[in-house]
Each structure stands twice: as structure tokens, then as C-alpha cells.
Design an enzyme around this catalytic site. Sequence first.
Site, PDB file in Angstrom:
ATOM      1  N   GLU A  88       7.531   1.450   5.201  1.00  0.00           N
ATOM      2  CA  GLU A  88       6.953   0.438   6.083  1.00  0.00           C
ATOM      3  C   GLU A  88       7.296  -0.926   5.501  1.00  0.00           C
ATOM      4  OE1 GLU A  88       2.702   0.804   6.503  1.00  0.00           O
ATOM      5  OE2 GLU A  88       2.530  -1.028   7.691  1.00  0.00           O
ATOM      6  N   HIS A 132       0.826  -1.211   0.000  1.00  0.00           N
ATOM      7  CA  HIS A 132       0.000   0.000   0.000  1.00  0.00           C
ATOM      8  C   HIS A 132       0.857   1.257   0.000  1.00  0.00           C
ATOM      9  CE1 HIS A 132       0.391  -0.740   4.452  1.00  0.00           C
ATOM     10  NE2 HIS A 132       0.549   0.563   4.486  1.00  0.00           N
ATOM     11  N   HIS A 190       3.812   7.327   3.294  1.00  0.00           N
ATOM     12  CA  HIS A 190       4.777   6.225   3.297  1.00  0.00           C
ATOM     13  C   HIS A 190       4.447   5.200   2.221  1.00  0.00           C
ATOM     14  CE1 HIS A 190       1.618   4.557   6.015  1.00  0.00           C
ATOM     15  NE2 HIS A 190       1.973   3.380   5.526  1.00  0.00           N
TER      16      HIS A 190
HETATM   17 CO    CO Z   1       0.926   1.669   6.211  1.00  0.00          CO
END
Ligand code: CO
Length: 140
Positions: A132, A8, A83
Amino acid sequence: MKLGRLNHVGVATPDLDAAIAFWRETMGATVVTAPFDMPEQGVRVCFVDTPQHGTQIELLSPLSDESPIAAFLVRNPQGGQHHLAFEVPDIDEAHEWFTAQHKRILGPIRIGAHGTPVFFVHPKDMNGVLTEIMETPAHG
Ligand code: CO
């Protein structure tokens, strides 16, 4: 470590409902998950699905002024790209990999919004991108 799927893109927003409406009405999204709170991370979250490879947009709004997203919104009042989240098969191996390269890891390994362990790597050690790393969820 072997780079996995882009799971994502995290996008901060000051107004989750308005952001969901934007993704539905302007971007043509048809599947948006119900928003839910993640109090330990100070955020309210929902996911916008994209087809094919299933990469999602993670919409993030702050639960309080102490939220990291609140700090981001002070610098970026409209919100914006926050992110990138990549999957890895083994979170501990990935943690050792980044640690061995002296990348600054932000906080402990914790359970992320997909229910699998995640950690974040400092953008200053990642060519400006808050990154991440998440263990691959079971894709249904
Ligand atoms: Co995230």
C-alpha cells in the site's frame, strides 16, 4: 520516488475483538483505536499503536464474503500478515512511478483509513508483498 516511513503493517483477522485482545494481552499494546467500517473496501478496521516511530498494526476483518479480506481468510483461516503500507509525499507522483515500471496497481487511488489517498500494488510485482502506498498524513 523516495521511500517514506513504514506507516502500518496490515494484518487480516477473522475476529477483530479477539485480535484486539491478543494485541493488548499478549503483545502489551496500550493504545488501540475504535474499530470502524470502510464499506467501499469491504473491511472493518482498527489500529494498534506502537511507540517511538508510531508504526501501527492495521487489523482488518471482512464486512462480507465479497471482501478481499474474506478471500485472504479462505487461504489463511487464522488470518495473518496482509500488506505493508509506506508513506510518500505525493500520491500522484508515486502512482506514475509504479505505472512507469509496469507494476500492476489494484484499483483506483482511493481514500484510505487515515483519510489520505492510497493505492495498492500487486504482490506478484512486489516480490510477494502486497504494498500500500499512501500519502503522508498530517502527524499530530
Ligand atoms: Co493498510
